[in-house]
Design a protein around this motif. Structure first.
Motif, PDB file in Angstrom:
ATOM      1  N   ALA A  19      51.108  39.266  45.034  1.00  0.00           N
ATOM      2  CA  ALA A  19      52.225  38.519  45.616  1.00  0.00           C
ATOM      3  C   ALA A  19      52.965  37.682  44.579  1.00  0.00           C
ATOM      4  O   ALA A  19      54.126  37.324  44.791  1.00  0.00           O
ATOM      5  N   VAL A  20      52.324  37.359  43.459  1.00  0.00           N
ATOM      6  CA  VAL A  20      52.986  36.563  42.423  1.00  0.00           C
ATOM      7  C   VAL A  20      54.192  37.315  41.886  1.00  0.00           C
ATOM      8  O   VAL A  20      55.323  36.812  41.878  1.00  0.00           O
ATOM      9  N   ALA A  21      53.968  38.528  41.410  1.00  0.00           N
ATOM     10  CA  ALA A  21      55.071  39.330  40.865  1.00  0.00           C
ATOM     11  C   ALA A  21      56.080  39.703  41.949  1.00  0.00           C
ATOM     12  O   ALA A  21      57.297  39.728  41.704  1.00  0.00           O
ATOM     13  N   LEU A  22      55.590  39.993  43.153  1.00  0.00           N
ATOM     14  CA  LEU A  22      56.494  40.373  44.242  1.00  0.00           C
ATOM     15  C   LEU A  22      57.448  39.239  44.601  1.00  0.00           C
ATOM     16  O   LEU A  22      58.648  39.461  44.813  1.00  0.00           O
ATOM     17  N   GLU A  23      56.923  38.013  44.664  1.00  0.00           N
ATOM     18  CA  GLU A  23      57.763  36.876  45.010  1.00  0.00           C
ATOM     19  C   GLU A  23      58.758  36.544  43.892  1.00  0.00           C
ATOM     20  O   GLU A  23      59.909  36.194  44.159  1.00  0.00           O
ATOM     21  N   ILE A 255      58.206  29.214  40.420  1.00  0.00           N
ATOM     22  CA  ILE A 255      57.717  28.507  41.608  1.00  0.00           C
ATOM     23  C   ILE A 255      57.581  29.469  42.785  1.00  0.00           C
ATOM     24  O   ILE A 255      56.628  29.370  43.569  1.00  0.00           O
ATOM     25  N   PHE A 256      58.496  30.425  42.902  1.00  0.00           N
ATOM     26  CA  PHE A 256      58.337  31.467  43.916  1.00  0.00           C
ATOM     27  C   PHE A 256      57.018  32.215  43.689  1.00  0.00           C
ATOM     28  O   PHE A 256      56.263  32.489  44.627  1.00  0.00           O
ATOM     29  N   GLY A 257      56.751  32.572  42.413  1.00  0.00           N
ATOM     30  CA  GLY A 257      55.513  33.272  42.100  1.00  0.00           C
ATOM     31  C   GLY A 257      54.287  32.433  42.398  1.00  0.00           C
ATOM     32  O   GLY A 257      53.278  32.935  42.922  1.00  0.00           O
ATOM     33  N   ASP A 263      49.748  31.338  48.744  1.00  0.00           N
ATOM     34  CA  ASP A 263      49.684  31.931  50.083  1.00  0.00           C
ATOM     35  C   ASP A 263      48.735  33.126  50.162  1.00  0.00           C
ATOM     36  O   ASP A 263      48.509  33.667  51.247  1.00  0.00           O
ATOM     37  N   ASN A 264      48.207  33.551  49.018  1.00  0.00           N
ATOM     38  CA  ASN A 264      47.343  34.737  48.989  1.00  0.00           C
ATOM     39  C   ASN A 264      46.135  34.475  48.089  1.00  0.00           C
ATOM     40  O   ASN A 264      45.917  35.134  47.081  1.00  0.00           O
TER      41      ASN A 264
END
Length: 377
Positions: A19-23, A255-257, A263-264
């Motif tokens: 989710a880090v890269a996805l966000e 920060i999104f990442g 969250d995961n």
């Protein structure tokens, strides 16, 4: 599961949650827009997300005052913000014996430029602060106490809540670079003053992210001044949180990442007992000197080793070349800690597993160390 030979998570965690890269990609490719600067939907989406991440950090760190958390590039910038912003001229600072250069270098600069001084708190052989001697170190001139919560050399966890009780109203700065995300901090419960956090280690976010918690922002002057999107009619920095310490456009993609990681959060694939068993097994070989906490209850998720018969550099190279283990050798940017442990100037080989390592990975490491013993001793 494929073998995971990356044991350098104290430098930076790997792998990251997907989710880090996805966000980060979602922000860069789909959302875009600034934070706190405009009213249109794209900007509002960004602003809401950043505040959600701030709230999540507050929850993890144990504070209800999310506005007292300001985003930084890393724990180092958070520490510099405190040391540069406090009124320390002519004052004395007490530090733990296990401090990283993120503290020592700006502290040394302060002693030159602000005529302040520092003393190292007494400790046991593993660097654990001797609580019974802390009170005698305090003077009327003591303005700050700095404590590395978890050592990045031997993993010893300092009793920060007890230290805060002893020093009372004297501010404490906690370097939580290694511990935040692994060890509960409970900021509000313990009335901590300053906590420096990085996002790319135990929080498993991207590099270039971190935060600083401040209990009382009035104690500090901002390290950096600039645009905030608020009070734009004034040349003065805003005096309210978090804007007072967030000049300039933040690392929005980072920060999104970080939010994706928070969250995961994955379930650990090993227990503390598994790690302690690994440490005990290496000790039992009799070929390596193990640097860890004297008491198991004070042991964090990393430790170091040395050998009298091979340099740590050669040992690290052999483990990588022959068995695929990626470790960190040397002084780990913490010469004071190595002086405390008696491993200066050569340092140690550090073993810092991640939450993803299993007992099988530990057994593979143990077998590799045993085979290395047979080959070189």
């Amino acid at each position: 599961m494929p073998f995971n030979g990356y044991f350098d998570n104290s430098a930076t965690s790997f792998p990251k949650p997907k989710a880090v890269a996805l966000e980060m990609s979602r922000y860069l490719n789909e959302i875009g827009g600034p934070y706190g600067r405009s009213f249109y939907d794209r900007s509002l989406t960004v602003s809401r997300k950043i505040e959600e991440v701030r709230d999540k950090l507050a929850e993890i760190l144990g504070t209800e005052n999310s506005s007292n958390i300001v985003f930084t590039h890393n724990a180092t910038s958070a520490i510099n913000t405190v040391l540069s912003g406090l009124k320390l001229s002519g004052k004395e600072i007490l530090i733990s014996p296990m401090e990283h250069n993120a503290v020592m270098r700006p502290l040394l600069s302060l002693t030159h430029n602000k005529s302040c001084s520092y003393r190292v708190l007494p400790c046991f052989l593993d660097g654990m602060i001797d609580l019974e001697k802390v009170k005698s170190m305090i003077s009327t001139n003591t303005a700050l106490v700095i404590v590395c919560h978890e050592s990045n050399v031997n993993g010893v966890i300092q009793p920060i809540s007890e230290i805060k009780k002893i020093i009372g109203g004297i501010p404490i700065l906690i370097d939580a670079a290694q511990s935040a995300g692994n060890i509960p901090l409970e900021i509000d419960k313990n009335s901590y003053d300053f906590v420096a956090v990085t996002g790319h280690k135990s929080l498993r976010g991207p590099t270039g992210t971190g935060c600083l918690y401040l209990k009382d922002e009035k104690l500090l002057e901002p390290l950096i001044s600039g645009g905030t999107g608020s009070k734009s009619e004034s040349f003065d920095m805003p005096d309210f949180m978090p804007d007072k310490f967030e000049a300039g456009t933040p690392n929005i993609a980072g920060i999104f990442g970080l939010g994706g990681s928070l969250d995961n959060r994955p379930e650990p694939k090993h227990t503390k007992k598994d790690l302690l068993d690994l440490i005990a097994a290496i000790k039992s070989m009799g070929k390596y000197r193990v640097y860890c906490a004297l008491e198991n209850s004070n042991q964090g998720n990393l430790f170091s080793i040395t050998s009298d018969l091979i340099s740590v550099s050669d040992l690290g190279f052999l483990l990588y070349k022959e068995y695929g283990f990626e470790t960190r050798v040397g002084l780990h940017c913490s010469p004071l800690a190595h002086q405390t442990l008696g491993t200066f100037p050569h340092g140690t080989l550090r073993i810092s597993p991640s939450i993803y390592h299993s007992k099988d990975d530990f057994n593979h490491l143990l077998d590799s160390l045993l085979q290395t013993c047979r080959n070189i001793f």
